[in-house]
Design a protein around this motif. Structure first.
Motif, PDB file in Angstrom:
ATOM      1  N   LYS A  86       0.822  -1.208   0.000  1.00 60.38           N
ATOM      2  CA  LYS A  86       0.000   0.000   0.000  1.00 60.38           C
ATOM      3  C   LYS A  86       0.855   1.256   0.000  1.00 60.38           C
ATOM      4  CE  LYS A  86      -3.828   2.230   2.460  1.00 60.38           C
ATOM      5  NZ  LYS A  86      -4.789   2.114   3.588  1.00 60.38           N
ATOM      6  N   TYR A 101      -6.945   0.767  -1.598  1.00 60.46           N
ATOM      7  CA  TYR A 101      -6.880  -0.624  -1.141  1.00 60.46           C
ATOM      8  C   TYR A 101      -6.036  -1.404  -2.140  1.00 60.46           C
ATOM      9  CZ  TYR A 101     -10.703   0.812   1.879  1.00 60.46           C
ATOM     10  OH  TYR A 101     -11.470   1.479   2.809  1.00 60.46           O
ATOM     11  N   SER A 103      -3.917  -5.177  -2.969  1.00 55.37           N
ATOM     12  CA  SER A 103      -3.617  -6.579  -2.694  1.00 55.37           C
ATOM     13  C   SER A 103      -2.494  -6.999  -3.635  1.00 55.37           C
ATOM     14  CB  SER A 103      -4.851  -7.458  -2.910  1.00 55.37           C
ATOM     15  OG  SER A 103      -4.563  -8.808  -2.586  1.00 55.37           O
ATOM     16  N   GLU A 104      -1.537  -7.736  -3.094  1.00 58.41           N
ATOM     17  CA  GLU A 104      -0.323  -8.043  -3.869  1.00 58.41           C
ATOM     18  C   GLU A 104      -0.008  -9.529  -3.858  1.00 58.41           C
ATOM     19  OE1 GLU A 104       3.887  -7.097  -2.411  1.00 58.41           O
ATOM     20  OE2 GLU A 104       3.599  -5.586  -4.001  1.00 58.41           O
ATOM     21  N   ASN A 105       0.367 -10.061  -5.019  1.00 52.91           N
ATOM     22  CA  ASN A 105       0.924 -11.404  -5.155  1.00 52.91           C
ATOM     23  C   ASN A 105       2.371 -11.284  -5.604  1.00 52.91           C
ATOM     24  OD1 ASN A 105      -1.556 -12.443  -4.552  1.00 52.91           O
ATOM     25  ND2 ASN A 105      -1.950 -13.351  -6.557  1.00 52.91           N
ATOM     26  N   HIS A 129      -4.027 -15.963  -2.629  1.00 50.13           N
ATOM     27  CA  HIS A 129      -3.538 -15.416  -3.892  1.00 50.13           C
ATOM     28  C   HIS A 129      -4.652 -15.367  -4.944  1.00 50.13           C
ATOM     29  CE1 HIS A 129       0.273 -16.670  -1.956  1.00 50.13           C
ATOM     30  NE2 HIS A 129       0.779 -15.638  -2.599  1.00 50.13           N
ATOM     31  N   THR A 132      -6.689 -12.238  -4.711  1.00 48.44           N
ATOM     32  CA  THR A 132      -6.069 -11.052  -5.313  1.00 48.44           C
ATOM     33  C   THR A 132      -6.432 -10.937  -6.785  1.00 48.44           C
ATOM     34  OG1 THR A 132      -4.195 -11.147  -3.780  1.00 48.44           O
ATOM     35  CG2 THR A 132      -3.860  -9.931  -5.822  1.00 48.44           C
ATOM     36  N   ASN A 135     -10.592 -10.560  -7.180  1.00 50.40           N
ATOM     37  CA  ASN A 135     -11.288  -9.653  -6.272  1.00 50.40           C
ATOM     38  C   ASN A 135     -12.350  -8.866  -7.046  1.00 50.40           C
ATOM     39  OD1 ASN A 135     -11.889  -7.278  -4.593  1.00 50.40           O
ATOM     40  ND2 ASN A 135     -10.209  -8.015  -3.324  1.00 50.40           N
ATOM     41  N   ASP A 157       0.102  -6.290  -8.491  1.00 46.58           N
ATOM     42  CA  ASP A 157      -0.597  -5.393  -7.571  1.00 46.58           C
ATOM     43  C   ASP A 157      -1.959  -5.042  -8.162  1.00 46.58           C
ATOM     44  OD1 ASP A 157       1.427  -5.289  -5.698  1.00 46.58           O
ATOM     45  OD2 ASP A 157       2.399  -3.546  -6.609  1.00 46.58           O
TER      46      ASP A 157
END
Length: 342
Positions: A86, A101, A103-105, A129, A132, A135, A157
């Protein structure tokens, strides 16, 4: 203006991080960051979800993290200076200061490992994962790829800006095209429900040995979490290369070896004899007797000599008698002498 300044500062921070000469953006087998995004959007299309829009700020953040992981030689969600997904996205200008917001892999694969299908449907097949990539609230995406030391480091991301239906800094939906022929058409025909497999732990054998049979959709990461062990321990026990994440359906993984019994000493202990139980003593108070009679004189009796019977003269008394007789004789002689002179 503030967004431009933030983006400039983030780029300066990335430039300040020394990048080894072996780190480069070329992906194994020619796959690029845009190929990764196209693969994710193909997956979303199979789920009836809209494609994610490429966001340049997220592209900068993701690429910077991939190059940082390549420098470290291992995957990590923590970036330069302890940054988070973030904070990196915000520093790159995503959201222009609004609430975001992210979310990361991330992943680290050998340069010779499989395809992007393997990355999405094996390495990132667990629920965390997978969420992500699918979503339902995410609108934007950025990806980064870097290679070093025989490994390729991936970063994905995805995010959205609070209160904004679609991020303003995006390309038109659906404009991302794969540069590799493998993603000109959907590459996966299996339903995702078959790919997301929770890891059910197995009961240890009587000797303590635990062997897990890999199912589709399971990863070393999810298996390690389920059993409460480290990925490095699994690879070591199974003779796998360090940092390896390649597993396949039906593979038997040794999670815990059998217990090794340590021989113990057979020394025989001799029991101690029972201790004597002390008898309780009387607690009565005894009153001493008081005698009122007068003590009598005690006559001293000389002990007898060996072989002497009672009534015989004691040698000491015999000496006294001889002395008395001698004295008497001397007195008699003296008296006779005096009488003759007269």
């Amino acid at each position: 203006m503030s967004r431009i300044v933030s983006l400039f500062l983030f780029v300066v921070c990335l430039m300040a991080v020394p990048v080894p000469g072996g780190v480069h953006r070329a992906l194994a087998q020619g796959f690029s960051a845009y190929d990764l995004i196209a693969a994710v959007n193909s997956l979303r299309a199979e789920q009836g979800l809209p494609p994610l829009n490429v966001n340049e700020s997220l592209m900068v953040a993701a690429q910077g993290q991939s190059e940082y992981m390549a420098q470290l030689g291992t995957w990590s969600h923590e970036g330069p200076g302890g940054s988070t997904p973030k904070s990196r996205a915000a520093a790159a200008g995503y959201g222009s200061g609004a609430t975001i917001y992210i979310s990361e892999n991330v992943a680290q694969l050998s340069s010779s490992t499989g395809t992007l299908e393997y990355l999405l449907y094996t390495v990132w097949a667990d629920a965390i994962h997978w969420n992500t990539m699918t979503n339902v609230y995410a609108t934007d995406v950025g990806a980064g790829v870097a290679a070093a030391g025989g490994y390729v480091f991936y970063t994905l991301d995805v995010g959205y800006v609070s209160g904004v239906p679609a991020s303003s800094n995006t390309s038109a939906p659906g404009t991302v095209q794969a540069t590799s022929p493998s993603f000109r058409t959907p590459f996966v025909t299996r339903p995702p429900t078959e790919m997301v497999k929770p890891v059910l732990t197995v009961t240890p054998n009587p000797d303590g040995k635990i062997v897990h049979v890999v199912e589709i959709g399971q990863t070393l990461w999810s298996i390690a979490v389920a059993y409460g062990v480290k990925i490095a321990d699994i690879t070591r026990l199974n003779g796998m290369p360090t940092n390896s994440v390649s597993i396949y359906e039906g593979q038997k993984l040794l999670i815990q070896p059998a217990f090794t019994l340590t021989p113990t000493s057979t020394e025989t202990l001799t029991p101690l004899p029972p201790s004597r139980t002390p008898r309780p003593t009387s607690t009565r108070n005894l009153t001493p007797l008081v005698f009122t009679s007068q003590p009598t004189a005690t006559e001293t009796i000389q002990p007898l000599l060996p072989g002497q019977t009672e009534g015989e003269l004691n040698p000491r008394n015999l000496g006294r008698v001889i002395i008395a007789i001698s004295a008497f004789g001397i007195l008699a002689v003296l008296a006779s002498y005096l009488l003759k002179r007269k």
